[in-house]
Design an enzyme around this catalytic site. Structure first.
Site, PDB file in Angstrom:
ATOM      1  CG  ASP A  96      -0.219  -0.118   2.556  1.00  0.00           C
ATOM      2  OD1 ASP A  96       0.957  -0.542   2.565  1.00  0.00           O
ATOM      3  OD2 ASP A  96      -0.814   0.249   3.585  1.00  0.00           O
TER       4      ASP A  96
ATOM      5  CG  ASP B 256       4.115  -0.024   1.544  1.00  0.00           C
ATOM      6  OD1 ASP B 256       3.595  -1.131   1.624  1.00  0.00           O
ATOM      7  OD2 ASP B 256       3.849   0.899   2.335  1.00  0.00           O
TER       8      ASP B 256
ATOM      9  CG  ASP C 152       6.109  -1.609   4.607  1.00  0.00           C
ATOM     10  OD1 ASP C 152       5.695  -2.288   5.561  1.00  0.00           O
ATOM     11  OD2 ASP C 152       5.421  -0.729   4.059  1.00  0.00           O
TER      12      ASP C 152
HETATM   13  C1  BDR Z   1       2.949  -0.262   8.533  1.00  0.00           C
HETATM   14  O1  BDR Z   1       1.880   0.667   8.372  1.00  0.00           O
HETATM   15  C2  BDR Z   1       2.102   1.488   7.250  1.00  0.00           C
HETATM   16  O2  BDR Z   1       1.911   2.832   7.560  1.00  0.00           O
HETATM   17  C3  BDR Z   1       3.503   1.224   6.778  1.00  0.00           C
HETATM   18  O3  BDR Z   1       3.565   1.281   5.366  1.00  0.00           O
HETATM   19  C4  BDR Z   1       3.813  -0.148   7.301  1.00  0.00           C
HETATM   20  O4  BDR Z   1       3.460  -1.151   6.382  1.00  0.00           O
HETATM   21  C5  BDR Z   1       3.659   0.009   9.849  1.00  0.00           C
HETATM   22  O5  BDR Z   1       2.780  -0.145  10.927  1.00  0.00           O
HETATM   23 CA    CA Z   2       2.918  -0.623   4.087  1.00  0.00          CA
END
Ligand code: BDR
Ligand code: CA
Length: 317
Positions: A14, A19, A242
């Site tokens: 996402d 990411d 990530d």
């Molecule tokens: C996760 O939440 C998202 O904001 C980030 O991309 C990560 O995957 C961390 O809690």
């Molecule tokens: Ca993420």
């Protein structure tokens, strides 16, 4: 490197700054063959994230399909990350426009196609809510044996970040995580235990910027943006959640890992989304996941700088 020995990889996420940096690492490493990018609602609404994914693919010069996933979790209401990653979900540096429109296949059908066509078992790096992966497992159980590993960012054995109990990706779609952890497919869990140790500090990402290639400069710009958000929450530097889910695949030596039975708690006013590890082995259940719990932070930063240097420029570490 012999093409056959590459690890076929699906990037499901996402995007989202962290990411995006995970995908930079994946694209930089010759051991991976990225087969597809699939998007899932989480950090922002789905259309914005799919657009971001197309732009990241263009930045990284990846000629692979980007397929759009589920707009909402399996059962829960959609909960986005608000302005945590900005209005677009990936605010900061201007990115190139996507080279191609999203695939006509859904994320799940794209994953199924990649699995079906791959001779080697595939790794799925799932760095958002686990909605697409769970849907794949439910709708294509015949392809489970083609998945070598699901490497996730999600959960936390000792704490949450969205509630005291739950991490964002887990809280977003706990039912999906439950299906995944009970699927019998190998799961590797990078939870907050490790990802909150995966911190990069401003003086370190200046070395990334100094590489002076477009990818490195963009990564530094993403970190500039993200630092402002995280400072408000009391963090020095930027936690790179990530990227752990990708880097742990090719640099396991810098991580600490333990096999546990992990249960996904679905109920309770305060406990929904909790990832409960059976540390004491009292449940009698066999481990269903490898939990990544520790990291050599300095080596992690070196790996990230090296990954960015592979897009050109001079490494300055
Ligand atoms: C996760 O939440 C998202 O904001 C980030 O991309 C990560 O995957 C961390 O809690
Ligand atoms: Ca993420």
């Amino acid at each position: 490197m012999d093409n056959q020995k590459k690890i076929p990889l699906i990037l499901d996420g996402d995007p989202g700054h962290d990411d995006a940096i995970a995908w930079v690492i994946a694209a930089s490493d010759p051991r991976f063959e990225i087969k597809a990018i699939t998007t899932v609602a989480g950090n922002q609404t789905l259309a914005k994230l799919t657009r971001n994914a197309g732009k990241i693919a263009a930045l990284l010069d990846l000629d692979i399909p980007v397929a759009e996933g589920r707009e909402v979790p399996l059962i829960a209401d959609l909960m986005t990350g608000g302005d945590y990653h900005g209005e677009t979900g990936l605010d900061g540096p201007v990115l190139p426009e996507p080279k191609y429109p999203p695939s006509e296949l859904s994320a799940v059908e794209m994953m199924a196609k990649v699995l079906r066509e791959s001779e080697e078992p595939v790794i799925i790096a799932a760095t958002g809510p686990q909605t697409n992966v769970a849907t794949l497992l439910l709708t294509h159980p015949e392809l489970k044996h083609k998945i070598r590993l699901i490497s996730t960012m999600g959960g936390g054995l000792r704490n949450g970040n969205w509630t005291s109990a739950a991490e964002f990706n887990l809280l977003n779609d706990p039912e999906a995580a439950y299906i995944e952890y009970h699927s019998g497919v190998p799961v590797q869990m990078c939870g907050l235990d490790v990802t909150e140790q995966a911190i990069i500090y401003p003086e370190e990402w200046e070395k990334i910027r100094a590489l002076h290639n477009p990818v490195a400069e963009t990564v530094a710009g993403w970190l500039d943006f993200f630092q402002i958000k995280l400072k408000d929450l009391g963090w020095e530097g930027v936690t790179l959640h990530d990227p752990c889910a990708v880097l742990s695949l090719v640099h396991p030596e810098i991580f600490e890992m333990h096999d546990y039975y992990v249960e996904i708690v679905l109920d309770g006013e305060y406990t929904r989304g909790l990832t409960m590890a059976d540390y004491k082995g009292t449940t009698g259940n066999k481990p269903n996941c490898t939990a990544v719990t520790g990291i050599d932070r300095e080596k992690f930063v070196e790996c990230l700088i090296e990954a960015c240097s592979r897009f050109g420029g001079k490494e300055t570490v």
